[in-house]
Design a protein around this motif. Structure first.
Motif, PDB file in Angstrom:
ATOM      1  N   GLU A 162       3.015  -5.126  -7.210  1.00 16.93           N
ATOM      2  CA  GLU A 162       1.635  -5.267  -7.684  1.00 16.93           C
ATOM      3  C   GLU A 162       0.648  -4.745  -6.634  1.00 16.93           C
ATOM      4  O   GLU A 162      -0.318  -4.058  -6.967  1.00 16.93           O
ATOM      5  N   ILE A 163       0.898  -5.049  -5.379  1.00 18.36           N
ATOM      6  CA  ILE A 163       0.020  -4.537  -4.311  1.00 18.36           C
ATOM      7  C   ILE A 163       0.063  -3.019  -4.312  1.00 18.36           C
ATOM      8  O   ILE A 163      -0.976  -2.357  -4.208  1.00 18.36           O
ATOM      9  N   GLY A 164       1.255  -2.457  -4.446  1.00 20.73           N
ATOM     10  CA  GLY A 164       1.378  -1.003  -4.486  1.00 20.73           C
ATOM     11  C   GLY A 164       0.622  -0.395  -5.650  1.00 20.73           C
ATOM     12  O   GLY A 164      -0.046   0.634  -5.496  1.00 20.73           O
ATOM     13  N   ARG A 165       0.709  -1.029  -6.837  1.00 22.63           N
ATOM     14  CA  ARG A 165      -0.025  -0.517  -8.001  1.00 22.63           C
ATOM     15  C   ARG A 165      -1.526  -0.559  -7.751  1.00 22.63           C
ATOM     16  O   ARG A 165      -2.245   0.396  -8.048  1.00 22.63           O
ATOM     17  N   ARG A 166      -2.004  -1.653  -7.186  1.00 21.83           N
ATOM     18  CA  ARG A 166      -3.446  -1.794  -6.958  1.00 21.83           C
ATOM     19  C   ARG A 166      -3.952  -0.827  -5.890  1.00 21.83           C
ATOM     20  O   ARG A 166      -5.106  -0.405  -5.937  1.00 21.83           O
ATOM     21  N   MET A 167      -3.090  -0.495  -4.934  1.00 23.28           N
ATOM     22  CA  MET A 167      -3.524   0.387  -3.847  1.00 23.28           C
ATOM     23  C   MET A 167      -3.152   1.842  -4.080  1.00 23.28           C
ATOM     24  O   MET A 167      -3.555   2.710  -3.312  1.00 23.28           O
ATOM     25  N   GLY A 168      -2.342   2.103  -5.109  1.00 22.97           N
ATOM     26  CA  GLY A 168      -1.950   3.479  -5.398  1.00 22.97           C
ATOM     27  C   GLY A 168      -0.865   4.001  -4.465  1.00 22.97           C
ATOM     28  O   GLY A 168      -0.818   5.198  -4.183  1.00 22.97           O
ATOM     29  N   VAL A 169      -0.004   3.111  -3.969  1.00 21.14           N
ATOM     30  CA  VAL A 169       1.100   3.509  -3.097  1.00 21.14           C
ATOM     31  C   VAL A 169       2.392   2.902  -3.655  1.00 21.14           C
ATOM     32  O   VAL A 169       2.363   2.064  -4.556  1.00 21.14           O
ATOM     33  N   SER A 170       3.509   3.304  -3.103  1.00 24.88           N
ATOM     34  CA  SER A 170       4.786   2.769  -3.566  1.00 24.88           C
ATOM     35  C   SER A 170       5.013   1.360  -3.030  1.00 24.88           C
ATOM     36  O   SER A 170       4.422   0.947  -2.025  1.00 24.88           O
ATOM     37  N   LYS A 171       5.885   0.658  -3.711  1.00 22.00           N
ATOM     38  CA  LYS A 171       6.262  -0.687  -3.272  1.00 22.00           C
ATOM     39  C   LYS A 171       6.883  -0.619  -1.888  1.00 22.00           C
ATOM     40  O   LYS A 171       6.622  -1.461  -1.032  1.00 22.00           O
TER      41      LYS A 171
END
Length: 170
Positions: free
Chosen positions: A23-32
């Protein structure tokens, strides 16, 4: 990913809120994996795996042994929740029971000599016959086809073209 000061602060905030790495990756536009790596490098506090969290919720709560309730000294890795445990009554039974003596090894048979062919030699077939570890186990030992470790008969079984296998399956 170039981790700017703002991106690091946002990561720390989302991490503190308890969001998953995905979820953090989705919100920041980076991979998990980028999130996991940066969190590790920043020494962010570890969180329990969501898989273990669900598994613990399904199991009934059990009284933890006294040693498990003691605080861990700083610098030691956390105890694994997957380690096998032994009931106290069973532990005393196991401690009181002497271990059985190992069975004596059978004496080697001097008359039986099994020379395993070297894989590098092209002299004899290396096709195994029988079950390994049994007295009947041996290798084919027929003359190997030049350039292959098997005789002509076993090479025809070992080297099958992909289309031949599909035809057999039909």
């Amino acid at each position: 990913m170039d981790w700017t000061t703002e991106a690091i602060e946002r990561l720390r905030a989302l991490w503190a809120e308890g969001h998953s790495t995905a979820e953090i990756g989705r919100r920041m536009g980076v991979s998990k994996n980028a999130v996991v790596g940066k969190a590790h490098r920043l020494n962010l506090p570890a969180r329990p795996s969501p898989i273990r969290r669900e598994a613990l919720a399904e199991r009934p709560a059990q009284a933890a042994p006294a040693a498990a309730r003691l605080p861990r000294p700083a610098g030691l890795a956390p105890r694994s929740t997957l380690a096998p445990t032994v009931a106290p009554a069973m532990a005393t039974t196991l401690a009181a029971t002497p271990a059985p003596a190992p069975a004596p090894m059978p004496a080697p048979q001097p008359s039986v000599v099994r020379a395993f062919p070297r894989l590098g030699s092209a002299r004899s077939c290396c096709w195994p016959i029988g079950e390994p570890g049994t007295p009947d186990f041996r290798f084919c030992s027929a003359e190997a086809t030049p350039g292959k470790p098997y005789c002509t008969q076993h090479a025809s079984v070992a080297y099958v073209k992909a289309r031949d296998r599909r035809e057999d399956a039909a």
